[in-house]
Structure formats: structure tokens, C-alpha cells
Write an enzyme that holds these catalytic residues in place. Structure first.
Site, mmCIF file in Angstrom:
data_model
loop_
_atom_site.group_PDB
_atom_site.id
_atom_site.type_symbol
_atom_site.label_atom_id
_atom_site.label_comp_id
_atom_site.label_asym_id
_atom_site.label_seq_id
_atom_site.Cartn_x
_atom_site.Cartn_y
_atom_site.Cartn_z
ATOM 1 N N GLY A 1 -7.231 131.192 -43.733
ATOM 2 C CA GLY A 1 -6.363 132.358 -43.637
ATOM 3 C C GLY A 1 -7.108 133.508 -42.988
ATOM 4 O O GLY A 1 -8.348 133.482 -42.890
ATOM 5 N N GLN B 1 -9.015 142.313 -41.551
ATOM 6 C CA GLN B 1 -10.347 141.752 -41.271
ATOM 7 C C GLN B 1 -10.760 141.874 -39.809
ATOM 8 O O GLN B 1 -11.944 141.790 -39.493
ATOM 9 C CB GLN B 1 -10.393 140.270 -41.681
ATOM 10 C CG GLN B 1 -10.278 140.056 -43.176
ATOM 11 C CD GLN B 1 -10.226 138.600 -43.525
ATOM 12 O OE1 GLN B 1 -9.165 137.986 -43.486
ATOM 13 N NE2 GLN B 1 -11.367 138.004 -43.845
ATOM 14 N N CYS C 1 -14.731 134.061 -48.256
ATOM 15 C CA CYS C 1 -14.024 134.980 -47.362
ATOM 16 C C CYS C 1 -14.814 135.106 -46.071
ATOM 17 O O CYS C 1 -16.043 135.237 -46.102
ATOM 18 C CB CYS C 1 -13.891 136.352 -48.033
ATOM 19 S SG CYS C 1 -13.000 137.555 -47.025
ATOM 20 N N LEU C 2 -14.106 135.095 -44.954
ATOM 21 C CA LEU C 2 -14.783 135.221 -43.660
ATOM 22 C C LEU C 2 -15.464 136.575 -43.520
ATOM 23 O O LEU C 2 -16.394 136.717 -42.720
ATOM 24 C CB LEU C 2 -13.778 134.997 -42.515
ATOM 25 C CG LEU C 2 -13.166 133.583 -42.463
ATOM 26 C CD1 LEU C 2 -12.052 133.525 -41.431
ATOM 27 C CD2 LEU C 2 -14.237 132.541 -42.167
ATOM 28 N N HIS D 1 -5.039 136.083 -51.783
ATOM 29 C CA HIS D 1 -6.286 136.556 -51.157
ATOM 30 C C HIS D 1 -5.966 137.396 -49.910
ATOM 31 O O HIS D 1 -6.540 138.475 -49.719
ATOM 32 C CB HIS D 1 -7.144 135.330 -50.825
ATOM 33 C CG HIS D 1 -8.416 135.595 -50.114
ATOM 34 N ND1 HIS D 1 -9.659 135.339 -50.667
ATOM 35 C CD2 HIS D 1 -8.680 136.088 -48.875
ATOM 36 C CE1 HIS D 1 -10.610 135.675 -49.799
ATOM 37 N NE2 HIS D 1 -10.043 136.120 -48.697
ATOM 38 N N GLU D 2 -5.041 136.900 -49.077
ATOM 39 C CA GLU D 2 -4.701 137.620 -47.832
ATOM 40 C C GLU D 2 -3.908 138.901 -48.119
ATOM 41 O O GLU D 2 -4.127 139.927 -47.465
ATOM 42 C CB GLU D 2 -3.911 136.722 -46.879
ATOM 43 C CG GLU D 2 -4.556 135.397 -46.495
ATOM 44 C CD GLU D 2 -5.990 135.503 -46.059
ATOM 45 O OE1 GLU D 2 -6.430 136.587 -45.625
ATOM 46 O OE2 GLU D 2 -6.717 134.495 -46.153
ATOM 47 N N HIS E 1 -6.210 141.613 -49.002
ATOM 48 C CA HIS E 1 -6.832 142.248 -47.827
ATOM 49 C C HIS E 1 -5.952 143.370 -47.278
ATOM 50 O O HIS E 1 -6.456 144.441 -46.912
ATOM 51 C CB HIS E 1 -7.070 141.232 -46.702
ATOM 52 C CG HIS E 1 -8.327 140.422 -46.826
ATOM 53 N ND1 HIS E 1 -9.593 140.987 -46.875
ATOM 54 C CD2 HIS E 1 -8.531 139.086 -46.868
ATOM 55 C CE1 HIS E 1 -10.501 140.024 -46.951
ATOM 56 N NE2 HIS E 1 -9.887 138.857 -46.954
HETATM 57 O O1 GNR Z 1 -11.294 130.421 -45.266
HETATM 58 C C1 GNR Z 1 -11.072 130.887 -46.390
HETATM 59 N N1 GNR Z 1 -11.160 130.071 -47.471
HETATM 60 C C2 GNR Z 1 -10.735 130.437 -48.734
HETATM 61 C C3 GNR Z 1 -11.105 129.609 -49.799
HETATM 62 C C4 GNR Z 1 -10.695 129.912 -51.075
HETATM 63 C C5 GNR Z 1 -9.911 131.011 -51.310
HETATM 64 C C6 GNR Z 1 -9.541 131.840 -50.274
HETATM 65 C C7 GNR Z 1 -9.938 131.557 -48.992
HETATM 66 S S1 GNR Z 1 -9.436 132.577 -47.674
HETATM 67 C C8 GNR Z 1 -10.769 132.327 -46.548
HETATM 68 C C9 GNR Z 1 -10.497 133.024 -45.220
HETATM 69 C C10 GNR Z 1 -10.421 134.506 -45.443
HETATM 70 O O2 GNR Z 1 -11.381 135.211 -45.608
HETATM 71 N N2 GNR Z 1 -9.231 135.035 -45.464
HETATM 72 O O3 GNR Z 1 -9.087 136.351 -45.703
HETATM 73 NI NI NI Z 2 -10.785 136.919 -46.899
#
Ligand code: GNR
Ligand code: NI
Length: 167
Positions: A46, A51, A91-92, A133-134, A137
Site C-alpha cells: 500500500g 508518503q 511501513c515504507l 494503516h493507509e 497516513h
Molecule cells: O508494504 C507494506 N506492508 C505492510 C505490512 C503490514 C501492515 C501494513 C503494511 S503497509 C506497507 C506499505 C506502507 O508503508 N504503506 O503506507
Molecule cells: Ni505506511
């Protein structure tokens, strides 16, 4: 198409609240294409516009094994959530850091697709985690904010050290 640079925690721009998209114009369509390319290349499941330092309510997600089920969500809203699950998140924007976060097990999210059509997703498991999670953000929140202050301090120190090594 182009790869977009991803902001790294604890960059204060990750705390910005995203604004709703008013018009799904060519600029938004280009952003979505570039975000998808950036997510697949990373690779990640995601990516939120926050980001890549664009503070609009735009998310791309692909939790499929084959990486061929791209979801584009514009102006997402949580309409229902229940249950709980605890899973390891990454998270990236927080490279190399993984920790457990408690999330709702089931969510229903309403959003606009790229054609401006209102849709809903009813999600469980990993997709539900990724949506939460997204959407965090877009509200200026990263998964690290769900951890203890002690862990947050350790993560900041680890990332600062890593940045010195790679510099
Ligand atoms: O790539 C991603 N893997 C992930 C693994 C577990 C829970 C959430 C994520 S999201 C993350 C990519 C990201 O940072 N999205 O904002
Ligand atoms: Ni993230």
C-alpha cells in the site's frame, strides 16, 4: 510514469492531514499512476499520498499474491469497524522496522474510484489492516505512533544511525 521519493519517519511532513480530492483530474490520475509504480517497485502492499508528500486523500493498495489487483481509493471514509487482530506491520516510510499493532479485524470503507464512482470495500484480515494503516497516513499518523514512547525513541535512534551510515 515516474518513481516518487518516499518521506522517511520522523519527517514532520508525515504528520500533515490530507485534504479531500475535489476533482479527479489529470493531475490526480498521474499521481495515482506514479504512486502505483512506486508501491510496486518498493515493493509494498500500500501507499498513501502523504508518503510522497502530496497531502490529498489518495491511497493505492495491492495485497494480492500476483500483484495484479490494484485498488485506488480517493476520499476514503471508515463506515464500520469491529473485532480486533494483532499483526506485524512495516511501513515504507519506516524502513527496516517491524512491530505488532492492534487493529480492527473487519472494516467497511466508502471511497471514490478513479471514475468518481462511490464504492464500498468490506475487508477482513490483511486488507483490513492495510486500509487502516493507509487511512492513518492520510490523518498524519504512522504505525510507530501506536507503539510505546520507549519504542518510538528507539526507532528514531535506529533510523538516525542508519541514515548516518548510508550518508
Ligand atoms: O508494504 C507494506 N506492508 C505492510 C505490512 C503490514 C501492515 C501494513 C503494511 S503497509 C506497507 C506499505 C506502507 O508503508 N504503506 O503506507
Ligand atoms: Ni505506511
Amino acid at each position: 510514469m515516474s518513481l516518487l521519493p518516499i518521506l522517511r519517519y520522523p519527517d514532520s511532513r508525515l504528520k500533515t492531514m490530507a485534504s479531500p480530492v475535489v476533482n479527479i483530474d489529470e493531475k490526480i490520475k498521474r499521481l495515482v499512476k506514479d504512486m502505483a509504480e512506486t508501491m510496486y517497485e518498493a515493493p509494498g502492499i500500500g501507499l498513501a499520498a502523504t508518503q510522497v508528500n502530496v497531502h490529498k486523500q489518495v491511497i493505492v493498495i495491492d495485497v494480492s499474491e500476483a500483484r495484479d489487483q490494484l485498488l485506488v481509493l480517493i476520499n476514503p471514509e471508515l463506515v464500520e469497524c469491529d473485532g480486533s487482530q494483532i499483526g506485524e506491520e512495516g511501513c515504507l516510510s519506516v524502513p527496516g522496522i517491524y512491530d505488532k499493532v492492534e487493529r480492527a479485524e473487519h472494516v467497511v470503507v466508502r471511497y471514490l474510484d478513479l471514475d468518481g464512482v462511490t464504492r464500498t470495500i468490506d475487508a477482513h484480515g490483511l486488507l483490513a489492516v492495510c486500509l487502516q494503516h493507509e487511512m492513518d497516513h492520510l490523518k498524519g499518523k504512522v504505525f510507530v505512533d501506536h507503539l510505546s514512547i520507549l519504542k518510538q525513541t528507539r526507532i528514531k535512534a535506529k533510523l538516525a544511525k542508519q541514515a548516518r551510515i548510508t550518508a
